[in-house]
Structures are given as C-alpha cells and as structure tokens.
Motif scaffolding. Structure first.
Motif, PDB file in Angstrom:
ATOM      1  N   LEU A  52       0.711  -1.163   0.179  1.00  0.00           N
ATOM      2  CA  LEU A  52       0.161  -0.071  -0.049  1.00  0.00           C
ATOM      3  C   LEU A  52       0.967   1.099  -0.202  1.00  0.00           C
ATOM      4  CD1 LEU A  52      -2.969  -1.116   2.621  1.00  0.00           C
ATOM      5  CD2 LEU A  52      -3.034  -0.841   0.201  1.00  0.00           C
ATOM      6  N   ALA A  53       1.849   1.316   0.973  1.00  0.00           N
ATOM      7  CA  ALA A  53       2.927   2.444   0.705  1.00  0.00           C
ATOM      8  C   ALA A  53       3.622   2.577  -0.462  1.00  0.00           C
ATOM      9  CB  ALA A  53       3.950   2.093   1.789  1.00  0.00           C
ATOM     10  N   LEU A  54       3.862   1.458  -1.163  1.00  0.00           N
ATOM     11  CA  LEU A  54       4.555   1.775  -2.707  1.00  0.00           C
ATOM     12  C   LEU A  54       3.515   2.273  -3.513  1.00  0.00           C
ATOM     13  CD1 LEU A  54       6.564   1.092  -4.586  1.00  0.00           C
ATOM     14  CD2 LEU A  54       5.848  -1.265  -4.744  1.00  0.00           C
ATOM     15  N   ALA A  55       2.237   1.649  -3.394  1.00  0.00           N
ATOM     16  CA  ALA A  55       1.115   2.130  -4.401  1.00  0.00           C
ATOM     17  C   ALA A  55       0.791   3.615  -4.141  1.00  0.00           C
ATOM     18  CB  ALA A  55      -0.225   1.552  -4.069  1.00  0.00           C
ATOM     19  N   ARG A  56       0.892   4.012  -3.011  1.00  0.00           N
ATOM     20  CA  ARG A  56       0.617   5.459  -2.843  1.00  0.00           C
ATOM     21  C   ARG A  56       1.952   6.559  -3.261  1.00  0.00           C
ATOM     22  NH1 ARG A  56      -2.791   8.728  -2.434  1.00  0.00           N
ATOM     23  NH2 ARG A  56      -1.542  10.228  -1.390  1.00  0.00           N
ATOM     24  N   GLY A  58       1.506   6.927  -6.750  1.00  0.00           N
ATOM     25  CA  GLY A  58       0.619   7.962  -7.362  1.00  0.00           C
ATOM     26  C   GLY A  58      -0.727   7.218  -7.369  1.00  0.00           C
ATOM     27  N   ILE A  59      -0.910   5.813  -6.825  1.00  0.00           N
ATOM     28  CA  ILE A  59      -2.320   5.334  -7.007  1.00  0.00           C
ATOM     29  C   ILE A  59      -2.864   5.809  -5.524  1.00  0.00           C
ATOM     30  CG2 ILE A  59      -3.262   2.904  -6.598  1.00  0.00           C
ATOM     31  CD1 ILE A  59      -1.047   1.706  -8.187  1.00  0.00           C
ATOM     32  N   ASN A  60      -4.314   6.350  -5.807  1.00  0.00           N
ATOM     33  CA  ASN A  60      -4.975   6.482  -4.767  1.00  0.00           C
ATOM     34  C   ASN A  60      -6.410   5.682  -4.898  1.00  0.00           C
ATOM     35  OD1 ASN A  60      -6.670   7.669  -6.765  1.00  0.00           O
ATOM     36  ND2 ASN A  60      -7.211   9.412  -5.668  1.00  0.00           N
TER      37      ASN A  60
END
Length: 267
Positions: free
Chosen positions: A51-55, A58-60
């Motif tokens: 989840l931290a990598l996704a954020r 730029g993934i929201n």
C-alpha cells in the motif's frame, strides 16, 4: 515516473482517481481465483509495504469487496491514519463462503452489506459501491431493489457514489442511466463492452476497467502491458483500470508503463 499528475475524474462524482487502481482480492482470498499462477496471500507487513508503494507511485484508488475473503477486514487497520488519501471502491451482491459464491441483491441485504463493509473498513463512508453481478444484469437492475437501496445510502452520506460491475452491454448501459459508474471488462482480448465506455464518455459517467491485463492471460508479443494501456487510456471514457498484483516489481513496472503511455496521450 508516477501517476500523480495523471488523475482522472470518476464521471460526475467529484472524485479524482489515479488511472490505475489497486485490486485487493489477493489480500483476502486464494480460492476460486482465475489467475494462471498460484500465489501466497501477503502478511500484514507485506500488505502495508504494498500500500505504501502504491501511494508513492501515485495510486489513490483501492478496490475491494465482501467476496474477496478477508480483504475488507485487513484493509481497515492497514488504512488507519491515511484513510483520506484513498478512494475506496467496494461491492454488494456477492458473498463468498466455504469456497462458493452466493448472490443476494435484495434491498435489505444491500444495506446490511454496506453497513458491514463500513465496520470492516473502519470508516464512515465508502467512496463508491458497485453491484457485483452474477450475469443477470438487466434483471438485477430492474427487479431486485439493489439500486434503490444504494441511492438511499448515498443520500445518507454512507456512500458517495454507486454503480454496477456487470457482464453485458445491456446491463452496463442500464446501470449508467441511474448510477454513477460501471465496471467493465476491456482488454486486448475482450472488447465487447466498448459501447458502455462510449456512453459513459458522452454522459459524464465513470468507467472502471476490470481484467485490464486479462487476469494475466494476455498473449505474449510486443509488450502486451504497454499495448493494453494504450488501448485503455486512448479511451476518454475510462477513469481507471484495476490491477490486482501483489508483486511490488510488477506494480512499479505497470505504473511506469502506464505513466509513459499517459504522457503520450496528453501530448
């Protein structure tokens, strides 16, 4: 390259979403999933890092469902302290128990399901709730009461938008007449629901794409992921495509490819 500068409106909901969303079926369930290879459900630390990598990339947008096993229960604590940074999509209609799916589209079950999802996700609202169709799209929309229940929940502020994850063009078009969003299958192998995407673009409705990479079944060839994203992001009606990877390297590569394609689309 990240997706921070490529956010798109989710129809007329007022929500801005990253063009790739993170699907979380693999956080909660490893039975009855249609992927070519087996996988191990990540532990809490691996899920937190994903989840931290996704954020960071730029993934929201995060996509979950009651039918995804324990996905919602796990996301609740994982999103603590960062809930406002995410657009959460969940579902109603499908329950997955003892390795089997069952469906209930009644108004009572719809309300029960959303209230349960709010508790599991430890939140006071879900940005978007979609109906998880069993394939009888038109009958569900016309005769079950599910859309009326979702409209009431939206009026109460418990959900900010609602729509339909269906399997037919007729269902997708009917769903968009009264709802905010449709989730469609659209990839290099399957483009039957293109008409729904066109309708959404013309009427200010949101489109989320499932199986954007054909659940890992794309034919080999010249960079099938890039070709997939060129197809998807060439469509003005597409808000976001859901990718269900739990592999950090795959997620990073998908985002870099999508960002490169989107930069070309904008120029």
């Amino acid at each position: 390259m990240t997706l921070h500068e490529h956010y798109r409106p989710l129809g007329s909901t007022g929500l801005l979403v990253s063009p790739l969303g993170l699907g979380t079926v693999k956080l909660g369930r490893d039975q009855g999933v249609k992927y070519p290879n087996g996988f191990t459900i990540p532990d809490d630390e691996q899920a937190r890092q994903l989840l931290a990598l996704a954020r960071e990339l730029g993934i929201n947008l995060i996509d979950t469902a009651p039918a995804y096993g324990v996905s919602e229960e796990r996301l609740g604590p994982l999103l603590a302290g960062q809930r406002d940074k995410w657009v959460v999509v969940s579902k109603v209609g499908e329950e997955f128990e003892n390795g089997q799916s069952r469906f209930d589209f009644s108004a009572d079950h719809t309300r029960f399901s959303v209230e349960r999802s709010l508790k599991r996700l430890r939140t006071d609202r879900i940005e978007l709730v979609l109906v998880h169709s069993d394939g009888n799209d038109v009958d569900i929309l016309r005769n079950s009461g599910v859309y009326q229940a979702l409209a009431e929940l939206k009026q109460e502020g418990k959900i900010l938008g609602f729509g339909f994850s269906g399997k037919t063009v007729e269902g997708g078009l009917l769903a968009l007449e009264q709802g905010d969003c449709a989730m469609v299958t659209y990839n290099l192998n399957e483009q039957a629901e293109r008409q729904v995407i066109d309708y959404a673009a013309a009427h200010g409705k949101g489109i989320l794409v499932k199986k954007a990479l054909a659940s890992g079944h794309l034919a080999p060839g010249e960079d099938p992921v890039r070709r997939s994203f060129e197809l998807l992001f060439g469509e003005p009606g597409v808000s976001s495509a859901i990718v269900g990877t739990i592999n950090p390297r795959h997620l990073t590569e998908n985002v870099r490819t999508a960002a490169a394609v989107l930069a070309n689309v904008r120029s």
